[in-house]
Write an enzyme that holds these catalytic residues in place. Structure first.
Site, PDB file in Angstrom:
ATOM      1  N   ASP A  13     -40.568 -46.657  21.127  1.00  6.84           N
ATOM      2  CA  ASP A  13     -41.115 -48.063  21.407  1.00  6.84           C
ATOM      3  C   ASP A  13     -40.996 -49.060  20.114  1.00  6.84           C
ATOM      4  OD1 ASP A  13     -42.933 -47.042  19.476  1.00  6.84           O
ATOM      5  OD2 ASP A  13     -44.757 -47.320  20.687  1.00  6.84           O
ATOM      6  N   GLU A  31     -44.755 -39.248  10.298  1.00  6.06           N
ATOM      7  CA  GLU A  31     -44.230 -40.416   9.884  1.00  6.06           C
ATOM      8  C   GLU A  31     -44.715 -40.873   8.684  1.00  6.06           C
ATOM      9  OE1 GLU A  31     -43.780 -43.454  12.751  1.00  6.06           O
ATOM     10  OE2 GLU A  31     -43.248 -45.120  11.129  1.00  6.06           O
TER      11      GLU A  31
HETATM   12  O1  KIV Z   1     -40.430 -45.822  17.902  1.00  3.74           O
HETATM   13  C1  KIV Z   1     -39.773 -45.305  17.292  1.00  3.74           C
HETATM   14  O2  KIV Z   1     -38.824 -45.513  16.681  1.00  3.74           O
HETATM   15  C2  KIV Z   1     -40.665 -43.959  16.478  1.00  3.74           C
HETATM   16  C3  KIV Z   1     -40.014 -43.412  15.230  1.00  3.74           C
HETATM   17  C4  KIV Z   1     -40.346 -44.378  14.236  1.00  3.74           C
HETATM   18  C5  KIV Z   1     -40.060 -41.828  15.085  1.00  3.74           C
HETATM   19  O3  KIV Z   1     -41.626 -43.515  16.973  1.00  3.74           O
END
Ligand code: KIV
EC number: 2.1.2.11
Length: 273
Positions: free
Chosen positions: A53, A191
């Site tokens: 997202d 994260e």
């Molecule tokens: O939306 C995204 O790119 C993510 C990553 C940062 C793991 O969830």
């Protein structure tokens, strides 16, 4: 630059990720949002492609991930799936499509699976979204969890700084990670948390733990494609390694084209019919 040779061209599955963890092979994961880039990334040998997202930021120009809709995620997911032959494709459930109640969560996950043909979904959170996770799993849809800095909760956190530095938050993260494994998530993204905490979680869980800003003690790494290719130049956290400077290269190429058009150097005689 030579392209990595992938000697195993079999489709990556959730089961194969588990086997990679068991034999200590690190898992590579990168985001993609469109057909052309997904094709290049898949052909380069990426294990997992995440239709994140983060499309809200890098594709749509929003400040946060919150505004992106389920329809928009499905559009990106479909484009990526069409290009990919080998990588496992994961599509993020966007903010507001799974937190309200578990039936709505299942409906969102089913739409993603039916309309994109992706392999699985990812969603953020632990105990708070347990019911949604269980209902989605009951329908046979594999789920990748996401703990630590969960960007859909940015308004609660108020900052994108490192999470779980304090004992209480670290303890909750460990409990949530175990819960996600127990109820059946096939893997977990951590994260922006301290490396020691991430390594501890990865060693305690049997499922693969993929980190972003979580150090090297986990089972794999994920980055946002626009960040690591230097397209998104305004973003440079400590954890980000830039593998290319495409932003500068694109600007130089576009400026050269403008110069050639203005000076009537393009098209030349060989470039016309
Ligand atoms: O939306 C995204 O790119 C993510 C990553 C940062 C793991 O969830």
């Amino acid at each position: 630059m030579s392209v990595a040779k992938v000697d195993d061209n079999r489709k990556v599955t959730t089961r194969r990720l588990m086997e990679m963890k068991q034999r200590g092979e690190k898992i590579s994961m990168l985001t993609a949002y469109d057909y052309s880039m997904a094709k290049l990334i898949d052909q380069a040998g990426m294990d997992v492609i995440l239709v994140g997202d983060s499309a809200s930021n890098v594709m749509a120009g929003n400040v946060t991930t919150l505004p992106i809709t389920l329809d928009q995620m499905i559009y990106h997911g479909k484009s990526v799936v069409k290009a990919v032959q080998r990588a496992l494709v994961v599509v993020d459930l966007p903010f507001g499509t799974y937190q309200g109640n578990s039936k709505e969560a299942l409906a969102s996950a089913i739409r993603v699976m039916k309309e994109t043909h992706a392999d699985c979904i990812k969603l953020e959170g632990g105990l708070e979204v347990r019911e949604s996770i269980e209902r989605i799993l009951c329908a046979g849809i594999p789920i990748m969890g996401h703990l630590g800095l969960t960007p859909q909760s940015i308004n609660k956190f108020g900052t994108y700084s490192v999470r779980a530095r304090e004992e209480a938050e670290a303890q909750k993260l460990i409990e949530d990670a175990h819960l996600l494994e127990e109820i059946g998530c096939f893997s977990l993204v951590l994260e922006k948390i301290p490396a020691a905490l991430a390594a501890r979680v990865a060693s305690e869980l049997a499922i693969p733990v993929i980190g972003i800003g979580a150090g090297g003690g986990v089972d794999g790494q994920v980055l946002v494609m626009h960040d690591m290719l230097g397209i998104n130049q305004g973003f440079s956290p400590r954890f980000l390694r830039r593998y290319a400077n495409l932003g500068d290269e694109i600007t130089e190429a576009v400026q050269a084209y403008i110069r050639d058009v203005k000076s009537q150097d393009f098209p030349n005689e060989k470039e016309q019919y």
